[in-house]
Motif scaffolding. Structure first.
Motif, PDB file in Angstrom:
ATOM      1  N   PRO A   1      -8.424  19.132  -2.647  1.00  0.00           N
ATOM      2  CA  PRO A   1      -9.888  18.922  -2.657  1.00  0.00           C
ATOM      3  C   PRO A   1     -10.373  18.006  -3.790  1.00  0.00           C
ATOM      4  CG  PRO A   1      -9.351  21.250  -2.416  1.00  0.00           C
ATOM      5  CD  PRO A   1      -8.077  20.552  -2.788  1.00  0.00           C
ATOM      6  N   THR A   2      -9.508  17.755  -4.802  1.00  0.00           N
ATOM      7  CA  THR A   2      -9.929  16.898  -5.915  1.00  0.00           C
ATOM      8  C   THR A   2      -9.577  15.425  -5.690  1.00  0.00           C
ATOM      9  OG1 THR A   2      -7.829  17.078  -7.127  1.00  0.00           O
ATOM     10  CG2 THR A   2      -9.467  18.808  -7.516  1.00  0.00           C
ATOM     11  N   LEU A   3      -8.895  15.122  -4.595  1.00  0.00           N
ATOM     12  CA  LEU A   3      -8.454  13.734  -4.378  1.00  0.00           C
ATOM     13  C   LEU A   3      -9.646  12.807  -4.140  1.00  0.00           C
ATOM     14  CD1 LEU A   3      -5.352  14.409  -2.071  1.00  0.00           C
ATOM     15  CD2 LEU A   3      -5.321  13.748  -4.495  1.00  0.00           C
ATOM     16  N   ASN A   4      -9.535  11.579  -4.622  1.00  0.00           N
ATOM     17  CA  ASN A   4     -10.636  10.616  -4.481  1.00  0.00           C
ATOM     18  C   ASN A   4     -10.347   9.503  -3.486  1.00  0.00           C
ATOM     19  OD1 ASN A   4     -12.441  11.743  -6.459  1.00  0.00           O
ATOM     20  ND2 ASN A   4     -10.926  11.110  -7.989  1.00  0.00           N
ATOM     21  N   GLN A   5      -9.070   9.318  -3.137  1.00  0.00           N
ATOM     22  CA  GLN A   5      -8.729   8.273  -2.167  1.00  0.00           C
ATOM     23  C   GLN A   5      -8.931   8.827  -0.756  1.00  0.00           C
ATOM     24  OE1 GLN A   5      -6.759  10.396  -3.840  1.00  0.00           O
ATOM     25  NE2 GLN A   5      -4.644   9.654  -3.791  1.00  0.00           N
TER      26      GLN A   5
ATOM     27  N   MET B   1       0.842  -1.200   0.000  1.00  0.00           N
ATOM     28  CA  MET B   1       0.000   0.000   0.000  1.00  0.00           C
ATOM     29  C   MET B   1       0.879   1.252   0.000  1.00  0.00           C
ATOM     30  SD  MET B   1      -3.053   1.227   2.588  1.00  0.00           S
ATOM     31  CE  MET B   1      -3.313  -0.427   3.147  1.00  0.00           C
ATOM     32  N   GLU B   2       0.543   2.210  -0.869  1.00  0.00           N
ATOM     33  CA  GLU B   2       1.305   3.460  -0.946  1.00  0.00           C
ATOM     34  C   GLU B   2       0.628   4.539  -0.088  1.00  0.00           C
ATOM     35  OE1 GLU B   2       4.710   2.914  -2.601  1.00  0.00           O
ATOM     36  OE2 GLU B   2       4.094   5.015  -2.680  1.00  0.00           O
ATOM     37  N   ILE B   3       1.365   5.023   0.894  1.00  0.00           N
ATOM     38  CA  ILE B   3       0.849   6.110   1.733  1.00  0.00           C
ATOM     39  C   ILE B   3       1.685   7.352   1.431  1.00  0.00           C
ATOM     40  CG2 ILE B   3       0.376   6.899   4.089  1.00  0.00           C
ATOM     41  CD1 ILE B   3      -1.016   4.289   3.433  1.00  0.00           C
ATOM     42  N   ALA B   4       1.021   8.421   1.042  1.00  0.00           N
ATOM     43  CA  ALA B   4       1.736   9.674   0.795  1.00  0.00           C
ATOM     44  C   ALA B   4       1.465  10.643   1.943  1.00  0.00           C
ATOM     45  CB  ALA B   4       1.296  10.285  -0.529  1.00  0.00           C
TER      46      ALA B   4
ATOM     47  N   LEU C   1      -1.421  11.848  -6.198  1.00  0.00           N
ATOM     48  CA  LEU C   1      -2.593  11.325  -6.922  1.00  0.00           C
ATOM     49  C   LEU C   1      -2.586   9.800  -6.985  1.00  0.00           C
ATOM     50  CD1 LEU C   1      -2.843  13.904  -9.847  1.00  0.00           C
ATOM     51  CD2 LEU C   1      -4.703  13.298  -8.268  1.00  0.00           C
ATOM     52  N   LYS C   2      -1.406   9.221  -7.117  1.00  0.00           N
ATOM     53  CA  LYS C   2      -1.286   7.763  -7.276  1.00  0.00           C
ATOM     54  C   LYS C   2      -1.387   7.008  -5.954  1.00  0.00           C
ATOM     55  CE  LYS C   2       2.546   7.463  -9.572  1.00  0.00           C
ATOM     56  NZ  LYS C   2       3.739   7.145 -10.333  1.00  0.00           N
ATOM     57  N   ALA C   3      -1.181   7.712  -4.828  1.00  0.00           N
ATOM     58  CA  ALA C   3      -1.133   7.028  -3.530  1.00  0.00           C
ATOM     59  C   ALA C   3      -2.488   6.419  -3.182  1.00  0.00           C
ATOM     60  CB  ALA C   3      -0.714   8.019  -2.450  1.00  0.00           C
ATOM     61  N   ASP C   4      -2.456   5.307  -2.405  1.00  0.00           N
ATOM     62  CA  ASP C   4      -3.709   4.688  -1.953  1.00  0.00           C
ATOM     63  C   ASP C   4      -4.363   5.510  -0.843  1.00  0.00           C
ATOM     64  OD1 ASP C   4      -3.493   2.207  -3.528  1.00  0.00           O
ATOM     65  OD2 ASP C   4      -1.681   1.919  -2.323  1.00  0.00           O
ATOM     66  N   LYS C   5      -3.514   6.108  -0.029  1.00  0.00           N
ATOM     67  CA  LYS C   5      -4.017   6.914   1.083  1.00  0.00           C
ATOM     68  C   LYS C   5      -3.130   8.150   1.191  1.00  0.00           C
ATOM     69  CE  LYS C   5      -6.888   3.738   3.001  1.00  0.00           C
ATOM     70  NZ  LYS C   5      -6.668   2.617   2.136  1.00  0.00           N
TER      71      LYS C   5
ATOM     72  N   LEU D   1      -4.818   5.194  13.192  1.00  0.00           N
ATOM     73  CA  LEU D   1      -4.040   5.140  11.946  1.00  0.00           C
ATOM     74  C   LEU D   1      -4.263   3.809  11.226  1.00  0.00           C
ATOM     75  CD1 LEU D   1      -0.657   6.818  12.986  1.00  0.00           C
ATOM     76  CD2 LEU D   1      -2.578   7.844  11.754  1.00  0.00           C
ATOM     77  N   GLU D   2      -4.299   2.723  11.984  1.00  0.00           N
ATOM     78  CA  GLU D   2      -4.557   1.404  11.374  1.00  0.00           C
ATOM     79  C   GLU D   2      -5.942   1.377  10.732  1.00  0.00           C
ATOM     80  OE1 GLU D   2      -1.758  -1.322  14.360  1.00  0.00           O
ATOM     81  OE2 GLU D   2      -3.878  -1.028  14.823  1.00  0.00           O
ATOM     82  N   ASN D   3      -6.922   1.970  11.442  1.00  0.00           N
ATOM     83  CA  ASN D   3      -8.284   2.028  10.884  1.00  0.00           C
ATOM     84  C   ASN D   3      -8.301   2.828   9.584  1.00  0.00           C
ATOM     85  OD1 ASN D   3      -9.309   0.574  13.025  1.00  0.00           O
ATOM     86  ND2 ASN D   3     -10.049   2.378  14.139  1.00  0.00           N
ATOM     87  N   PHE D   4      -7.555   3.926   9.580  1.00  0.00           N
ATOM     88  CA  PHE D   4      -7.527   4.760   8.370  1.00  0.00           C
ATOM     89  C   PHE D   4      -6.980   3.960   7.185  1.00  0.00           C
ATOM     90  CE2 PHE D   4      -5.163   7.724   5.586  1.00  0.00           C
ATOM     91  CZ  PHE D   4      -6.251   8.418   5.075  1.00  0.00           C
ATOM     92  N   LEU D   5      -5.987   3.136   7.448  1.00  0.00           N
ATOM     93  CA  LEU D   5      -5.402   2.330   6.361  1.00  0.00           C
ATOM     94  C   LEU D   5      -6.415   1.333   5.804  1.00  0.00           C
ATOM     95  CD1 LEU D   5      -1.787   1.593   7.670  1.00  0.00           C
ATOM     96  CD2 LEU D   5      -2.572   3.409   6.147  1.00  0.00           C
ATOM     97  N   LYS D   6      -7.410   0.951   6.602  1.00  0.00           N
ATOM     98  CA  LYS D   6      -8.411  -0.031   6.157  1.00  0.00           C
ATOM     99  C   LYS D   6      -9.582   0.610   5.440  1.00  0.00           C
ATOM    100  CE  LYS D   6      -7.463  -3.167   9.978  1.00  0.00           C
ATOM    101  NZ  LYS D   6      -7.902  -3.290  11.375  1.00  0.00           N
ATOM    102  N   LEU D   7      -9.668   1.936   5.438  1.00  0.00           N
ATOM    103  CA  LEU D   7     -10.830   2.608   4.829  1.00  0.00           C
ATOM    104  C   LEU D   7     -10.810   2.417   3.311  1.00  0.00           C
ATOM    105  CD1 LEU D   7     -10.808   5.955   6.841  1.00  0.00           C
ATOM    106  CD2 LEU D   7     -12.484   4.115   7.050  1.00  0.00           C
TER     107      LEU D   7
END
Lengths: 193, 251
Positions: free
Chosen positions: A67-71, A1-4, A37-41, A187-193
């Motif tokens: 504001p345009t991000l979709n992840q 998973m990519e986190i930015a 833009l490419k990151a998962d979260k 933080l772990e919960n956020f990664l599961k969203l």
């Protein structure tokens, strides 16, 4: 998973990076639009003063991008406040994601609020497994009032939003990266969203 | 409800803890990171690292330590000792410190407080004040309490608040090391006259001293070193007692 983790020169982003590393994720610190833009979260941190942080966002075009991000996006502390439409701090127009106007605590209480306070009326999976009245670490002089996007409430002088959510955008006034094991769970919960 | 904070303080010299510590369960009690992790697990709300080394490599050693603490510890921490410029603070915050404390350098150059709070925000600027009473007047002292100044504690505290300090760490040199309790009268005056949080330091010897400093001293947080290092007081036991005295704590 990519986190930015958005790196725009406002705040202690090492701590957030280390918090993810403690749960086995190695995030990237970046202000590059493509990487974000490419990151998962996406994590949108922030410490400091609102108007100067907003200027830094504008200088890099991030004010338009975020504001345009979709992840799933998580704003932390000043990051959350900048996601609101306005802040009294430096009379700053924010990103307008959350329909809230950030205000300053009055001098009836000590400002800044520094320390561990409780969060309650918890909503959304961000707080999965977190007990009502759990303690989180907060450091702030300004607050977002209660609104329809409130997903956690704390009390200092008055009830205010210690977390907000709208669609894929989440924000916490508290610092999950500094809030012991309960913060780590957020933080772990956020990664599961 | 905002809780009162309990803050163990670790004195650091050349990257190692200085004051003797009594932790049989630690592999290396001289390693500040090991000790910090243990305190975090045992209920400490924050940590303070006070660097007292005087070598040329101190800066690099301290930065390495800050990085290791930030990597391993999931509660906030403050770094103090020998910080005298915006550049010093910049590198410490970038390495993961949450706050810095300035003491003598702020007395010598009060503008430093303005500069730090403008650049990094008040929330990360702790001004440490060491003071003791001379002829009934609380006077600010430098160099760990050795050098007296003409500054009055309460006037200096108000000035640092106006200049943008986010918090004051007040150490009474009259109480420090006595284990007879905190300087609650002065603390209460600071807490009432100022509108930023006050951390009480100096004099902790038993649990009742903490109860007193939160109730009589109106302190927002209490800092201590040896009572924790020598396990004379366990933080969780302390917090249980505070809670039974209706003092809000994180337990």
């Amino acid at each position: 998973m990519e986190i930015a983790i958005i790196d725009y020169g406002a705040g202690n982003i090492q701590s957030i990076k280390f918090a993810f590393q403690r749960i086995g994720i190695n995030p990237v610190l970046t202000h590059n639009s493509e990487t974000i833009l490419k990151a998962d979260k996406v994590i949108f941190p922030g410490v400091g003063e609102a108007s100067s942080a907003m200027k830094k966002l504008k200088a890099t075009g991030l004010d338009v991008l975020i504001p345009t991000l979709n992840q799933p996006v998580l704003g932390i502390c000043l990051g959350m406040q900048l996601m609101c439409k306005f802040s009294e701090e430096g009379n700053t127009n924010g990103l307008g994601i959350f329909d809230a106007e950030v205000k300053k605590f009055s001098n009836k209480v000590k400002v800044p609020q520094i320390g561990w306070n409780q969060i309650s009326a918890l909503k959304t999976d961000l707080f999965d497994g977190i007990s009502e009245n759990e303690y989180m670490y907060l450091v702030h002089s300004f607050y977002a009032p209660i609104c329809s996007e409130t997903i956690a409430i704390s009390n200092y002088e008055l009830d205010y939003s210690s977390a907000l959510q709208k669609e894929n955008f989440y924000g916490t006034q508290f610092h999950p990266e500094k809030s012991s094991s309960a913060g780590q769970r957020v933080l772990e919960n956020f990664l599961k969203l | 409800m905002l809780t009162k904070r309990i803050i163990p303080c670790l004195d650091i010299k050349n990257g190692r803890t200085v004051k003797g510590v009594n932790f049989v369960d630690l592999r290396d009690a001289g390693d500040p990171v090991e000790l910090a992790k243990l305190y975090a697990e045992n209920g400490a709300d924050e940590l303070v690292f006070l660097d007292i080394s005087a070598t040329e490599e101190r800066r690099k050693t301290l930065i390495d330590l800050v990085l290791r603490v930030a990597e391993n510890v999931n509660i906030p921490f403050t770094v103090g000792g020998g910080i005298s410029s915006v550049e010093d603070v910049d590198v410490l915050l970038k390495s993961g410190a949450d706050k810095v404390s300035v003491n003598s350098s702020a007395v010598k150059n009060p503008q430093l407080i303005n500069d730090l709070s403008a650049k990094f925000g008040s929330q990360c600027v702790v001004v440490a004040i060491d003071a003791k009473q001379i002829n009934g007047q609380w006077k600010v002292h430098l160099v760990g309490g050795k050098v007296p100044t003409d500054l009055n504690l309460f006037e200096w505290a108000k000035e640092v608040e106006q200049r943008g300090a986010g918090e004051i760490l007040f150490t009474s040199m009259d109480n420090d090391g006595t284990k007879d309790g905190f300087a609650n009268e002065a603390l209460a005056k600071l807490s009432t006259e100022l509108n930023i949080p006050i951390i009480a330091s100096g004099g902790a010897g038993k649990i009742a001293h903490f109860t007193d400093t939160f109730i009589k001293g109106k302190a927002d947080a209490a800092l201590a070193a040896s009572v924790f290092h020598f396990k004379e007081i366990e933080i969780n036991d302390l917090k249980e007692v505070l809670r039974t005295n209706n003092i809000p704590v994180r337990l």
